[in-house]
Design an enzyme around this catalytic site. Structure first.
Site, PDB file in Angstrom:
ATOM      1  N   ASN A  25     -13.259  42.148  19.968  1.00  0.00           N
ATOM      2  CA  ASN A  25     -14.584  41.624  19.509  1.00  0.00           C
ATOM      3  C   ASN A  25     -14.661  40.143  20.024  1.00  0.00           C
ATOM      4  O   ASN A  25     -13.615  39.198  19.468  1.00  0.00           O
ATOM      5  CB  ASN A  25     -14.782  41.775  18.104  1.00  0.00           C
ATOM      6  N   GLU A  26     -15.619  39.415  20.580  1.00  0.00           N
ATOM      7  CA  GLU A  26     -15.659  38.242  20.685  1.00  0.00           C
ATOM      8  C   GLU A  26     -14.659  37.334  21.183  1.00  0.00           C
ATOM      9  O   GLU A  26     -14.377  36.181  20.499  1.00  0.00           O
ATOM     10  CB  GLU A  26     -16.586  37.541  19.752  1.00  0.00           C
ATOM     11  N   TYR A  76     -27.812  36.539  18.448  1.00  0.00           N
ATOM     12  CA  TYR A  76     -28.200  36.212  17.135  1.00  0.00           C
ATOM     13  C   TYR A  76     -29.442  35.029  17.339  1.00  0.00           C
ATOM     14  O   TYR A  76     -29.090  33.917  17.961  1.00  0.00           O
ATOM     15  CB  TYR A  76     -27.299  35.592  16.277  1.00  0.00           C
ATOM     16  N   GLU A  83     -24.010  43.580  19.056  1.00  0.00           N
ATOM     17  CA  GLU A  83     -24.518  43.066  17.925  1.00  0.00           C
ATOM     18  C   GLU A  83     -25.806  42.138  18.311  1.00  0.00           C
ATOM     19  O   GLU A  83     -25.701  41.177  19.238  1.00  0.00           O
ATOM     20  CB  GLU A  83     -23.361  41.852  17.465  1.00  0.00           C
ATOM     21  N   ASN A 111     -15.398  40.290  13.675  1.00  0.00           N
ATOM     22  CA  ASN A 111     -14.313  39.309  13.572  1.00  0.00           C
ATOM     23  C   ASN A 111     -13.205  40.251  12.694  1.00  0.00           C
ATOM     24  O   ASN A 111     -12.006  39.748  13.257  1.00  0.00           O
ATOM     25  CB  ASN A 111     -14.555  38.057  13.015  1.00  0.00           C
TER      26      ASN A 111
END
Ligand code: AHR
Length: 504
Positions: free
Chosen positions: A172-173, A244, A292, A72
Site C-alpha cells: 500500500n502506498e 482524496y 482508495e 497503511n
C-alpha cells in the site's frame, strides 16, 4: 434557468462497467473493525460478533468488492497473528495507528463477513516489514484447496473451503515515507515483481495490483510509476492509485471542480501504463485499481505518540460529511465511469466510521452519511456499458482548473435489463438547469424512476439524532417526448434518471 445538453449514442461506447467499480475498503484503523463491523457485545451482533445492523446497511449500499486489512496498517501487519483460535492470537502494538491490536478479527473473519454482505474480498499483503514469503503463504492459506501446510492450517481453523480471493494488492502506498518499509521505486518494483511471481505460482487465477504513486502530489510522481512498471509490467494486472479530494478555501465552486484533478490523474496514469507497455513490446493492457478514493478535508491524522499506545479503538478520522461532499462524491463516480475502459476496480475509502459513508456508535445505532447515497444509487443503477457522453453546457472559470461545465454526467446502457441510466450533476449554485437529451441514437425509452439528492443547506449532514437529514428523494421532473428527454436539475444537485425500454 440555464440550458444544457447531453449527447450519446448506443454505438459510441467507452467500455463495459466492471462491477468492481463499486468497491469499498475496511482497514484496521480507528473504529472501523472494532466497534464498526465487529462488536460481539452489541445487541445486533450475530454468531460471529458481526453487527447485523451494519451488515444491513452495507448490503443496501451494494459494495461488490472490499479491500482489507489496509491501508497503511498492512505494511506492519503479520497476517498469521489474525488466524486460529482467538484466545491464542497475540496482542501487538500497531505502530501505524498507535493502538494495541488484539487480532480478534483477522483474515477468516473478514472473508466470512464479506460473504455475509454479498461482496468479494480483496486482500493487501505486507510489502513493508515483510515480503515474498509472507505474501505467498497467505495466498496458499486462503486459496489452496488442501494438502499443504498453510491450506491444511486454514482447514484446521474451521474453513474447509478456500476463500478464493481473486484480487491481491502488493502493499500500500509504498512510494510514501509515511509507509512502514517504504523503499525506492526500483527496489519496490523488484520485490513486487518477485512476490507477484510467487503468488501467481501458488494460484495462477489471481489478479495483482502494484502500488503506484499514492496521489499526484507525491514528490516521486510520475517517475515512481514508470520505474515500478518497468520492473514488474508482465507480472501484474493493475496499478493501484488513490485520490482524496479536499474542499479548497475558495469555496463551493472550486470544490465542485476538484474531480477534474482525479480525471487528469487517471488519464496520466493510463498514459504511463501505455508507454511502459510499448517499451515492453507487450500486448497486455494494464488497468487501474483506484482502491482508495473519497473526499477528506476536515479531520487530520492523529499526531504520532510513540510512548503511549491506546488499548481501545480510537475514534480516528471520523469525518462528518455534508450534502455538498455527497455531490462531489457523485461527480467522482461520474469521473470513474468516464474511465470505465481502464479503471476496473475502485474502492470507496472507507466503509465504516473512519472517513466513512456509514457511522456507528459503539453500543448504539448505525446511520448512513450523506455520501452513502450517491454510492448506493451508482451501485444499483450504474451497471452496463458506459457511453461516450458529450456535455454541451455553459461553463464557469475555475481559478486552478480553467473552464468547468455546469452540467456533468454520463449515460450507462444496460441492455440486459432494457435500461438506460443517466447520472448527472448541476454544479450551478444559482440556477436550476434544463437538461435536454436526444435519445434516438439509443432507442425508445420511457422514464422509469428519477432520484434527486438536493438540500437547501449545503452543510447539512446526517447524525445520530437526524439520520435522514440528507437522503435522495424520488422526483418527477423528467419526461420523454418524441425521443427527446427533458429534465430539470435543481441548483447544486445530483440526479439519477432511470429509463426502461418502451414496450409499445
Ligand atoms: O484511509 C486512511 C489512510 O489513507 C490509508 O491507510 C492510507 O492508505 C491512505 O493514505
Amino acid at each position: 434557468m440555464i440550458k444544457a445538453r447531453m449527447k450519446f449514442d448506443r454505438d459510441f461506447r467507452i467500455g463495459a462497467v466492471d462491477d468492481r467499480l463499486y468497491g469499498s475498503f475496511i482497514e484496521h484503523l480507528g473504529r472501523q473493525v472494532y466497534g464498526g463491523v465487529y462488536e460481539p457485545g452489541h445487541p445486533s451482533a450475530d454468531d460471529m460478533g458481526f453487527r447485523t445492523d451494519v451488515m444491513d446497511l452495507v448490503r443496501k449500499l451494494g459494495p461488490t468488492i472490499i479491500r482489507y486489512p489496509g491501508g497503511n496498517f498492512v505494511s506492519a501487519y503479520n497476517w498469521e497473528d489474525g488466524v486460529g483460535p482467538v484466545a491464542d492470537r497475540p496482542k501487538r502494538l500497531d505502530v501505524v495507528w498507535d493502538v494495541v491490536e488484539t487480532n480478534e478479527f483477522g483474515t477468516n473473519e473478514f472473508c466470512e463477513w464479506t460473504r455475509r454482505v454479498g461482496a468479494q474480498p480483496m486482500m493487501a499483503v505486507n510489502m513493508g516489514t515483510r515480503g515474498l514469503d509472507a505474501a505467498r503463504s497467505i495466498v496458499e492459506y486462503c486459496n489452496h484447496p488442501s494438502g499443504s501446510y498453510w491450506s491444511d492450517l486454514r482447514i484446521s481453523h474451521g474453513y474447509k473451503d478456500p476463500h478464493n480471493i481473486k484480487v491481491w494488492c502488493l502493499g500500500n502506498e509504498m512510494d510514501g515515507h509515511h509507509q512502514m518499509g517504504h523503499k525506492p521505486a526500483d527496489q519496490y518494483g523488484i520485490v513486487a515483481r518477485e512476490s507477484g511471481k510467487l503468488m501467481k505460482m501458488v494460484d495462477p487465477s489471481i489478479e495483482l495490483t502494484i502500488s503506484g504513486s499514492a496521489y499526484w502530489g507525491m514528490p516521486s510522481f510520475p517517475d515512481w510509476n514508470i520505474t515500478i512498471l518497468e520492473q514488474a509490467y508482465e507480472q501484474i494486472d493493475m496499478i493501484s492509485i488513490h485520490t482524496y479530494l479536499q474542499k479548497p478555501v475558495e469555496g463551493t465552486a472550486e470544490y465542485m471542480a476538484r474531480p477534474l484533478l482525479m480525471d487528469s490523474f487517471i488519464s496520466t496514469v493510463v498514459s504511463i501504463c501505455d508507454v511502459v507497455k510499448a517499451k515492453h513490446r507487450s500486448r497486455k493492457p494494464l488497468y487501474i485499481s483506484l482502491d482508495e478514493w473519497n473526499v477528506w478535508w476536515r479531520e487530520r491524522e492523529p499526531e504520532k505518540n510513540v510512548r503511549s499506545f491506546h488499548t481501545t479503538p480510537q475514534p480516528y478520522l471520523e469525518e462528518v460529511y455534508s450534502f455538498e461532499d455527497a455531490v462531489v462524491v457523485g461527480l467522482m463516480i461520474i469521473t470513474l465511469l468516464k474511465h470505465a475502459d481502464r479503471v476496473k476496480i475502485a474502492c470507496f475509502s472507507e466503509l465504516v466510521n473512519t472517513i466513512a459513508c456509514i457511522t456507528t456508535r459503539t453500543g448504539g445505532p448505525v446511520w448512513p452519511q450523506a455520501t452513502y447515497y450517491p454510492l448506493m444509487l451508482a451501485s444499483k443503477y450504474g451497471r452496463g456499458v458506459a457511453l461516450n457522453t458529450l456535455i454541451d453546457s455553459p461553463v464557469y472559470e475555475s481559478k486552478d482548473l480553467g473552464p468547468v461545465t455546469l452540467l456533468d454526467g454520463i449515460a450507462i446502457l444496460d441492455d440486459e435489463h432494457d435500461a438506460l441510466t443517466i447520472f448527472a450533476v448541476n454544479r450551478s449554485q444559482e440556477d436550476d438547469l434544463a437538461l435536454e437529451c436526444d435519445l434516438r441514437g439509443v432507442g425508445d425509452y420511457k422514464v422509469d424512476e428519477q432520484w434527486l439528492l438536493a438540500h437547501e443547506d449545503w452543510d447539512a449532514s446526517n447524525t445520530e439524532a437526524r439520520p435522514d437529514n440528507v437522503v435522495p428523494r424520488r422526483a418527477a421532473a423528467a419526461s420523454i417526448d418524441d425521443g427527446k428527454l427533458t429534465a430539470v436539475l435543481p441548483k447544486l444537485s445530483y440526479s439519477v434518471l432511470r429509463m426502461k425500454k418502451s414496450r409499445e
